[in-house]
Design a protein around this motif. Structure first.
Motif, short mmCIF file in Angstrom:
data_model
loop_
_atom_site.label_atom_id
_atom_site.label_comp_id
_atom_site.label_asym_id
_atom_site.label_seq_id
_atom_site.Cartn_x
_atom_site.Cartn_y
_atom_site.Cartn_z
N PHE A 117 21.64 -33.74 -6.08
CA PHE A 117 21.14 -33.99 -7.43
C PHE A 117 22.23 -34.41 -8.41
O PHE A 117 21.96 -34.60 -9.59
CB PHE A 117 20.44 -32.74 -7.97
N ASP A 118 23.47 -34.53 -7.93
CA ASP A 118 24.58 -34.90 -8.81
C ASP A 118 24.64 -33.95 -10.01
O ASP A 118 24.80 -34.36 -11.15
CB ASP A 118 24.42 -36.34 -9.30
N SER A 119 24.48 -32.67 -9.73
CA SER A 119 24.40 -31.67 -10.80
C SER A 119 25.79 -31.27 -11.29
O SER A 119 26.74 -31.19 -10.52
CB SER A 119 23.67 -30.43 -10.28
N ALA A 120 25.88 -31.00 -12.59
CA ALA A 120 27.16 -30.62 -13.18
C ALA A 120 27.22 -29.13 -13.52
O ALA A 120 28.28 -28.64 -13.88
CB ALA A 120 27.41 -31.44 -14.44
N PHE A 121 26.10 -28.40 -13.41
CA PHE A 121 26.15 -26.99 -13.76
C PHE A 121 26.69 -26.17 -12.59
O PHE A 121 26.75 -26.63 -11.46
CB PHE A 121 24.77 -26.47 -14.19
N LYS A 122 27.09 -24.93 -12.89
CA LYS A 122 27.71 -24.07 -11.88
C LYS A 122 26.84 -22.85 -11.62
O LYS A 122 26.31 -22.24 -12.55
CB LYS A 122 29.09 -23.61 -12.36
N LEU A 123 26.70 -22.52 -10.34
CA LEU A 123 25.96 -21.33 -9.94
C LEU A 123 26.82 -20.51 -8.99
O LEU A 123 27.77 -21.01 -8.39
CB LEU A 123 24.64 -21.71 -9.24
N THR A 124 26.45 -19.25 -8.84
CA THR A 124 27.10 -18.42 -7.83
C THR A 124 26.69 -18.92 -6.44
O THR A 124 25.73 -19.68 -6.29
CB THR A 124 26.68 -16.96 -7.98
N ASP A 125 27.41 -18.48 -5.41
CA ASP A 125 27.07 -18.86 -4.04
C ASP A 125 25.64 -18.47 -3.70
O ASP A 125 24.90 -19.23 -3.08
CB ASP A 125 28.04 -18.21 -3.07
N LYS A 178 19.76 -16.80 -14.00
CA LYS A 178 20.23 -15.54 -13.42
C LYS A 178 21.55 -15.71 -12.71
O LYS A 178 22.43 -14.82 -12.76
CB LYS A 178 19.17 -14.99 -12.45
N HIS A 179 21.74 -16.84 -12.02
CA HIS A 179 22.93 -17.03 -11.19
C HIS A 179 23.93 -18.02 -11.80
O HIS A 179 24.88 -18.41 -11.11
CB HIS A 179 22.52 -17.51 -9.80
N ALA A 180 23.73 -18.41 -13.05
CA ALA A 180 24.65 -19.34 -13.68
C ALA A 180 26.02 -18.69 -13.88
O ALA A 180 26.11 -17.50 -14.22
CB ALA A 180 24.10 -19.82 -15.01
N GLN A 237 12.07 -22.93 -11.54
CA GLN A 237 13.39 -22.54 -11.01
C GLN A 237 14.38 -22.15 -12.10
O GLN A 237 15.48 -21.67 -11.80
CB GLN A 237 13.99 -23.69 -10.18
N LEU A 238 14.00 -22.34 -13.36
CA LEU A 238 14.92 -22.02 -14.46
C LEU A 238 15.35 -20.55 -14.48
O LEU A 238 16.52 -20.27 -14.73
CB LEU A 238 14.29 -22.42 -15.79
#
Length: 213
Positions: free
Chosen positions: A137-145, A203-205, A197-198
């Motif tokens: 998705f070429d996403s720029a946000f960060k999530l936990t593993d 929650k994991h951001a 999915q938000l």
């Protein structure tokens, strides 16, 4: 094992949300317009009558529109995200087969193949310990593993659901209904799924520190 995260290159150029939406949905709008108004368009431009029925005219217009969209995206951002690129290549290949063999089956199979391909990539990546959703998705946000694992699994399954829906619709209904559903059915379904999915994303951001922000 650490899972892959989305690329976060601060130097990359970003499109405005409206322009990005126009580049992604514009070709679909062209496809719908030429299918629904193909006869009138062919009357105004007689040379297009040689292409054949509206679905074939719409396929040709779709190929041109998605090529323009990819070129514009490359020019504006200096890169091509994986998902639009793969989708565009499949459109051009299967669109060419549709026009060459004069068989609308190939363009109808395109959503099934693209969605199944992305579903297989995402779920297959998880099998090997890689959460590839951020790259797709070429996403720029960060999530936990854990967040990437869960979100990747959900989208992987969802892509297969979309593939199954496409098979049901094109096999059970008319071509005009399939085109309309492709534009006005799949988009709302995808939007609703994305919104659900938000909570997982929130929650994991990973919250960046104030200096980085």
């Amino acid at each position: 094992m650490e899972l892959e995260r989305a690329p976060n290159d601060p130097s990359r150029k970003e499109l405005s949300p409206l322009l990005k939406l126009a580049l992604e949905l514009g070709p679909l709008g062209v496809f719908f317009l030429f299918n629904s108004r193909g006869e009138q368009i062919a009357e105004s431009f007689p040379v297009l009558k040689a292409v054949g029925e509206p679905i074939f005219l719409a396929t040709a217009a779709f190929m041109v529109a998605i090529t323009i969209s990819l070129v514009a995206s490359l020019y504006l951002t200096k890169r091509l995200p994986i998902m639009p690129l793969v989708s565009g290549v499949v459109v051009i290949v299967f669109g060419a087969l549709t026009l060459w063999l004069h068989d609308e089956l190939f363009i109808k199979l395109k959503p099934t193949i693209v969605n199944s391909l992305f579903g297989a990539i995402l779920l297959g990546g998880l099998f090997f310990g890689k959460a590839l959703l951020g790259y797709v998705f070429d996403s720029a946000f960060k999530l936990t593993d854990e967040g990437w694992r869960k979100l990747t699994f959900r989208w992987g399954v969802f892509f297969f659901v979309l593939a199954a829906i496409n098979e049901i619709v094109w096999r059970s209904f008319s071509t005009d209904f399939w085109v309309s559903f492709k534009v006005f059915g799949v988009m709302p379904i995808t939007l609703i799924f994305t919104l659900t999915q938000l909570p997982l994303i929130q929650k994991h951001a990973i919250v960046e520190d104030e200096e980085e922000a």
